[in-house]
Design a protein around this motif. Structure first.
Motif, PDB file in Angstrom:
ATOM      1  N   LEU A  39      20.946  47.286  78.193  1.00  6.94           N
ATOM      2  CA  LEU A  39      20.569  48.070  77.015  1.00  6.94           C
ATOM      3  C   LEU A  39      19.522  47.407  76.131  1.00  6.94           C
ATOM      4  N   PRO A  40      19.605  46.106  75.820  1.00  5.52           N
ATOM      5  CA  PRO A  40      18.551  45.504  74.986  1.00  5.52           C
ATOM      6  C   PRO A  40      17.158  45.679  75.582  1.00  5.52           C
ATOM      7  N   ARG A  41      17.050  45.538  76.903  1.00  2.00           N
ATOM      8  CA  ARG A  41      15.728  45.702  77.525  1.00  2.00           C
ATOM      9  C   ARG A  41      15.288  47.153  77.498  1.00  2.00           C
ATOM     10  N   TYR A  42      16.213  48.078  77.761  1.00  2.27           N
ATOM     11  CA  TYR A  42      15.859  49.487  77.725  1.00  2.27           C
ATOM     12  C   TYR A  42      15.384  49.901  76.328  1.00  2.27           C
ATOM     13  N   LEU A  43      16.048  49.392  75.303  1.00  2.42           N
ATOM     14  CA  LEU A  43      15.659  49.751  73.940  1.00  2.42           C
ATOM     15  C   LEU A  43      14.321  49.134  73.565  1.00  2.42           C
ATOM     16  N   ASP A  44      14.106  47.895  73.983  1.00  8.03           N
ATOM     17  CA  ASP A  44      12.947  47.156  73.499  1.00  8.03           C
ATOM     18  C   ASP A  44      11.694  47.421  74.328  1.00  8.03           C
ATOM     19  N   VAL A  45      11.872  47.686  75.631  1.00  6.80           N
ATOM     20  CA  VAL A  45      10.723  47.776  76.525  1.00  6.80           C
ATOM     21  C   VAL A  45      10.444  49.210  76.959  1.00  6.80           C
ATOM     22  N   ASP A  46      11.493  49.977  77.166  1.00 11.79           N
ATOM     23  CA  ASP A  46      11.321  51.290  77.794  1.00 11.79           C
ATOM     24  C   ASP A  46      11.121  52.427  76.802  1.00 11.79           C
ATOM     25  N   HIS A  47      10.766  52.098  75.584  1.00 19.07           N
ATOM     26  CA  HIS A  47      10.272  53.076  74.621  1.00 19.07           C
ATOM     27  C   HIS A  47      11.290  54.185  74.306  1.00 19.07           C
ATOM     28  N   VAL A  48      12.539  53.798  74.074  1.00 18.56           N
ATOM     29  CA  VAL A  48      13.502  54.735  73.490  1.00 18.56           C
ATOM     30  C   VAL A  48      13.194  54.798  72.000  1.00 18.56           C
ATOM     31  N   THR A  49      12.952  55.987  71.487  1.00 15.07           N
ATOM     32  CA  THR A  49      12.589  56.100  70.077  1.00 15.07           C
ATOM     33  C   THR A  49      13.805  55.852  69.204  1.00 15.07           C
ATOM     34  N   PRO A  50      13.604  55.370  67.972  1.00 20.81           N
ATOM     35  CA  PRO A  50      14.750  55.164  67.079  1.00 20.81           C
ATOM     36  C   PRO A  50      15.578  56.421  66.868  1.00 20.81           C
ATOM     37  N   ALA A  51      14.900  57.572  66.757  1.00 15.80           N
ATOM     38  CA  ALA A  51      15.647  58.828  66.559  1.00 15.80           C
ATOM     39  C   ALA A  51      16.557  59.109  67.746  1.00 15.80           C
ATOM     40  N   GLU A  52      16.060  58.908  68.970  1.00  9.76           N
ATOM     41  CA  GLU A  52      16.883  59.128  70.156  1.00  9.76           C
ATOM     42  C   GLU A  52      18.023  58.119  70.215  1.00  9.76           C
ATOM     43  N   ALA A  53      17.732  56.876  69.830  1.00  8.20           N
ATOM     44  CA  ALA A  53      18.764  55.846  69.887  1.00  8.20           C
ATOM     45  C   ALA A  53      19.907  56.160  68.920  1.00  8.20           C
ATOM     46  N   VAL A  54      19.560  56.611  67.701  1.00  8.79           N
ATOM     47  CA  VAL A  54      20.601  56.927  66.726  1.00  8.79           C
ATOM     48  C   VAL A  54      21.402  58.151  67.159  1.00  8.79           C
ATOM     49  N   GLU A  55      20.731  59.140  67.712  1.00 11.84           N
ATOM     50  CA  GLU A  55      21.417  60.393  68.042  1.00 11.84           C
ATOM     51  C   GLU A  55      22.240  60.283  69.316  1.00 11.84           C
ATOM     52  N   TYR A  56      21.760  59.538  70.320  1.00  8.42           N
ATOM     53  CA  TYR A  56      22.426  59.538  71.615  1.00  8.42           C
ATOM     54  C   TYR A  56      23.063  58.195  71.977  1.00  8.42           C
ATOM     55  N   VAL A  57      22.366  57.078  71.700  1.00 10.87           N
ATOM     56  CA  VAL A  57      22.860  55.778  72.146  1.00 10.87           C
ATOM     57  C   VAL A  57      23.975  55.264  71.248  1.00 10.87           C
ATOM     58  N   LEU A  58      23.824  55.422  69.949  1.00 15.24           N
ATOM     59  CA  LEU A  58      24.823  54.885  69.021  1.00 15.24           C
ATOM     60  C   LEU A  58      26.213  55.460  69.272  1.00 15.24           C
ATOM     61  N   PRO A  59      26.381  56.766  69.473  1.00 15.18           N
ATOM     62  CA  PRO A  59      27.727  57.270  69.791  1.00 15.18           C
ATOM     63  C   PRO A  59      28.286  56.693  71.091  1.00 15.18           C
ATOM     64  N   LEU A  60      27.423  56.419  72.055  1.00 14.37           N
ATOM     65  CA  LEU A  60      27.890  55.819  73.298  1.00 14.37           C
ATOM     66  C   LEU A  60      28.415  54.405  73.064  1.00 14.37           C
ATOM     67  N   LEU A  61      27.805  53.672  72.129  1.00  7.82           N
ATOM     68  CA  LEU A  61      28.273  52.317  71.830  1.00  7.82           C
ATOM     69  C   LEU A  61      29.682  52.346  71.267  1.00  7.82           C
ATOM     70  N   ASN A  62      29.974  53.330  70.435  1.00  7.19           N
ATOM     71  CA  ASN A  62      31.328  53.448  69.909  1.00  7.19           C
ATOM     72  C   ASN A  62      32.325  53.658  71.034  1.00  7.19           C
ATOM     73  N   GLY A  63      31.958  54.486  72.028  1.00  4.87           N
ATOM     74  CA  GLY A  63      32.844  54.694  73.161  1.00  4.87           C
ATOM     75  C   GLY A  63      33.005  53.450  74.007  1.00  4.87           C
ATOM     76  N   LEU A  64      31.919  52.709  74.216  1.00  2.00           N
ATOM     77  CA  LEU A  64      31.993  51.493  75.016  1.00  2.00           C
ATOM     78  C   LEU A  64      32.842  50.422  74.337  1.00  2.00           C
ATOM     79  N   ALA A  65      32.848  50.403  73.010  1.00  2.00           N
ATOM     80  CA  ALA A  65      33.681  49.442  72.284  1.00  2.00           C
ATOM     81  C   ALA A  65      35.163  49.715  72.490  1.00  2.00           C
TER      82      ALA A  65
END
Length: 845
Positions: A39-65
């Motif tokens: 995930l750190p590389r995907y976020l930093d290198v593969d151009h996931v926009t902040p808006a997409e990260a907040v809307e889609y990735v952040l909820p997934l992190l809660n589930g992974l926790a």
């Protein structure tokens, strides 16, 4: 998607966001582990926009926790720092917490109130609080430990950014730390840093200790999920539900079927009592104030069905017990994290005050293992808070803890004692040290008595600034003189009535008493670990007493030096240099030289290695006659083969330069250097080569010494061993890149030898010669006589059978024909005796 086989999944055709979503929702645990690490590389290198990260990735992190697979949570904890840092630096932190249905409206309002937010993705400052809390409360040390590290590092990065921005000197790292790099702060400006730091300190560090308090019910930490709140004790297993299509809605967090059963705090050096009933959380029903309860046991991961009696989780009493237990684990985790954050040195003054207030509250907790952890936080805070807070708040709490009826708490208090003592005035320092050490030295618990012995050296060192030194009673205890305060000490007896009653089986309940420990008749003076502990603490005690009081310690030191214990001899060998510096040349001659000889010629490799590692400090602390004698012992060890370990000889070569200002040992040093240059181990030769420029600089204007050194090095060039011939070239190159380059360049014999070696039958030797010529032409391109000599040799090497040799030689000619600015590869002169590089590219013509 339920039938999708991820092992045959063509992830290359998907965007980074799709990969994140699909792999995080995979049935296979290793897919979820993979995506967390990626995930750190995907976020930093593969151009996931902040808006997409907040809307889609952040909820997934809660589930992974909340993942049922411990390996997934371990991976998330390990990658938490770069993930959180990416979010808070690419999004604008705001105080408002907005839900998805109202998000657009709130974003419009924020943009109207703050035009600079237009086009910037906001993220609530409390977005990561539930994730951090869930991971920090895990009893799996591979989850809780990295999560604590992430919190500490986040606060350190914020403090580093503030220091850099304010122009203040950056906090220097400790000896065991690397310098902190300048991380990009992005949108994390001063207001956002203040917001985030406040959230971490008050909602995470302090908030975890208040899970059972009313003001936390509606806060971010109310979303923290612990094993009990997840239903970790239930038999039913809820599967990881499949999803259809490419729906990007956040997943429903899975409910684990089992949970880890490990230590709760990873920071405490004391394991939980072995007789504690085996349960996921310690059983803690309602008990009167001051009543302790068993600590979480350190046992392998177990399923709920493997546990002893399980309570009915549906009963109201069970719910109350669950809340109480989770809150106690939260208080323990809060104290552990508070100590770690404090030790990192990233506290502001208001944070120190808040921490002290919280430790005062938790330090009187009815659960003994919470009080035990609070004692460590007291020690950490005592080093950094103002003196008035130490005396008014921490000292009264400390006085209650060292008299605790539970031996675990009394044990942990000893680790905080030196920090408290160092902040007190002399009279109060002396009285508190005696009040704590003397009673606990005869404590009923052998663990506490051993800890007294371990802490004694550091406690005595707190009196180093006082003219009369530490109290006599403490010195007698260290030396081993019986009587006095130790025999008159009062034994603290546990209060049997304070033991909490557990609703487990009667046999288990009656067999467990957290205030008791198997007793032995061995006192602190007969402790089997006493020789090793005294040897380890000896430098601190000797430094505290000073050179004039060495006779008081002499007999103990000589007794320890005769010990048959390998660990004692190893410890004494490692401290020889520091002890010699403290006690002075005369005492060192009388009492340390025999120990040095025994260590340098010991049969144990580790003992010899420790002796050679401290050789530079030890020899320089001696008087001139003993310096020559000690270096003679080293030479005998090298030449006779007694120092048969290559690391020992390498340490000798590394320390040679520090002996060059010692008179009377020049011949010994020259012979040692030549021994190192001819050693069969490349690491030793390289260490000797690195020392050669220092020899040239020190002896350059001493004709006899420099002539002997030059002849010794030239002899390598005529050796039958190609290894020694390459060592000659490397020696000359090491001198060339130092400040003594003219010593080589203006020596006629050097060019004759170089010409001879350019025709050497071994290609590695010719490559070394060609690289040496590159170094010369790089640094002296405008010196016509030197360049003429270099070009003459380069012409011959251009006809060499080796392509690598020819490439180096051609680069020399190209440089001479066009004196162009040097390229980066030319600027870096080779300095290693074992480093080979590719042939250089041709310089532009």
């Amino acid at each position: 998607m339920s039938d999708l086989d991820f092992t045959e999944f063509d992830a290359d055709g998907l965007s980074a966001l799709e990969k994140i979503y699909l792999f995080s929702r995979s049935h296979a645990g290793f897919h979820r582990v993979f995506i967390v690490h990626a995930l750190p590389r995907y976020l930093d290198v593969d151009h996931v926009t902040p808006a997409e990260a907040v809307e889609y990735v952040l909820p997934l992190l809660n589930g992974l926790a909340l993942d049922e697979d411990e390996a997934v949570k371990e991976a998330l904890a390990a990658e938490l720092l770069p993930i959180v840092w990416w979010f808070i630096t690419h999004c604008r932190l705001v105080e408002e917490d907005f839900s998805t249905p109202q998000q657009d409206t709130i974003l419009e309002q924020l943009a109207e109130q703050s035009p600079e937010l237009a086009g910037v993705t906001p993220i609530p400052v409390q977005a990561f609080t539930p994730i951090l809390g869930t991971l920090l409360l895990s009893q799996n040390t591979l989850v809780g430990g990295p999560a604590r590290h992430a919190v500490v590092q986040l606060l350190k990065r914020i403090r580093h950014a503030e220091e850099r921005e304010d122009g203040h000197p950056v906090t220097l790292p400790t000896d065991n730390e690397r310098p902190e790099p300048d991380y990009a702060v992005g949108l994390l400006g001063p207001p956002e840093r203040h917001l985030f730091e406040h959230e971490i300190v008050h909602s995470v560090v302090i908030g975890m200790g208040r899970l059972d308090m009313p003001d936390v019910d509606d806060g971010p930490l109310s979303n923290i999920s612990t094993p009990r709140s997840q239903g970790g004790h239930h038999e039913t297993h809820i599967e990881h539900h499949p999803h259809s299509g490419h729906d990007m809605r956040p997943a429903t967090p899975p409910i684990p079927a089992d949970a880890p059963d490990s230590t709760t705090a990873g920071s405490t050096p004391l394991a939980a009592p072995s007789s504690t009933p085996d349960s996921y959380f310690p059983v803690m029903p309602v008990a009167p104030h001051g009543t302790p309860a068993p600590s979480p046991s350190a046992s392998p991961r177990r399923k709920p069905s493997d546990l002893p009696e399980q309570r009915d989780a549906t009963s109201p009493m069970a719910d109350e017990d669950d809340i109480s237990e989770e809150a106690a684990v939260g208080r323990l985790s809060s104290m552990s994290l508070m100590a770690a954050v404090t030790a990192s040195g990233t506290l502001k003054e208001e944070t120190k005050t808040a921490f002290v207030t919280e430790v005062e509250r938790v330090g009187r907790d009815p659960v003994y293992w919470v009080r035990r952890e609070a004692a460590f936080a007291v020690g950490a805070l005592a080093k950094v808070v103002p003196d008035e807070l130490v005396i008014s708040s921490l000292l009264p709490l400390f006085e209650s803890l060292y008299q605790d009826p539970i031996w675990h708490v009394r044990h942990s208090v000893l680790f905080a004692l030196p920090a408290i003592l160092s902040r007190l005035p002399p009279n109060r320092r002396r009285s508190l040290a005696l009040d704590v050490i003397l009673p606990l030295s005869s404590d009923e618990s052998p663990t506490v008595r051993s800890a007294v012995l371990e802490a004694l050296g550091e406690v005595m060192h707190t009196f180093i600034d006082l003219e009369d030194g530490p109290p006599r009673e403490l010195l007698d205890m260290f030396i081993g003189v019986r009587g006095g305060g130790a025999e008159a000490a009062t034994v603290i007896q546990p209060d049997a009535s304070s033991t909490i009653q557990s609703p487990i089986s009667a046999s288990s309940r009656t067999s467990y008493n957290p205030g008791a420990e198997p007793q032995t008749d061995v006192d602190i003076y007969d402790d089997p670990a006493r020789p090793l502990v005294c040897a380890f603490n000896f430098p601190a005690v000797a430094l505290t007493l000073g050179r004039s009081r060495w006779p008081e310690l002499r007999n103990l030191y000589l007794t320890l030096s005769q010990s048959s214990s390998f660990k004692v001899r190893l410890t004494l060998a490692a401290s020889l240099g520091e002890i010699a510096k403290i006690i002075g040349p005369t005492n060192a001659r009388e009492d340390l030289m025999d120990v040095w000889r025994a260590s340098i010629s010991a049969d144990d490799t580790e003992v010899r290695l420790k002796a050679t590692e401290c050789a530079a400090v030890f020899v320089r602390a001696l008087a001139p006659p003993e310096q020559v004698a000690a270096l003679g012992e080293i030479e005998v060890g090298v030449t006779s083969g007694k120092l048969r370990g290559w690391r020992e000889r390498e340490e000798v070569m590394k320390s040679l330069a520090s002996f060059l200002d010692i008179s009377g040992c020049e011949d010994i040093l020259r012979r040692l250097l030549m021994q190192g240059l001819g050693d069969r181990v490349s690491a030793i030769r390289e260490a000797a080569v690195s020392a050669t420029p220092a020899f040239v600089k020190a002896w350059r204007y001493m004709p006899r010494l420099i002539t002997g050194l030059r002849e010794g090095i030239r002899a390598l060039a005529h050796s039958d061993s190609y290894r020694e011939r390459t060592t000659f070239v490397t020696c000359e190159q090491a001198v060339l890149v130092s400040t003594e380059s003219d010593f080589v360049l203006f020596d006629e014999g050097f060019w004759d030898i170089l010409s001879h070696l350019s025709r050497d039958p071994i290609v590695d030797v010719r490559i070394r010669v060609a690289r040496l010529l590159v170094t010369i032409s790089t640094d002296h391109v405008n010196d016509a006589p030197i360049m003429a000599r270099a070009l003459t040799l380069a012409e011959r090497l251009e006809q060499d059978s080796s392509q690598d040799v020819r490439a180096f030689a051609r680069s020399i000619r190209s440089r001479s024909e066009s004196v162009a600015p040097r390229s980066p590869w030319e600027m870096e002169a080779p300095k290693s005796a074992i480093t080979f590089s590719r042939p250089p590219p041709l310089a532009p013509s």
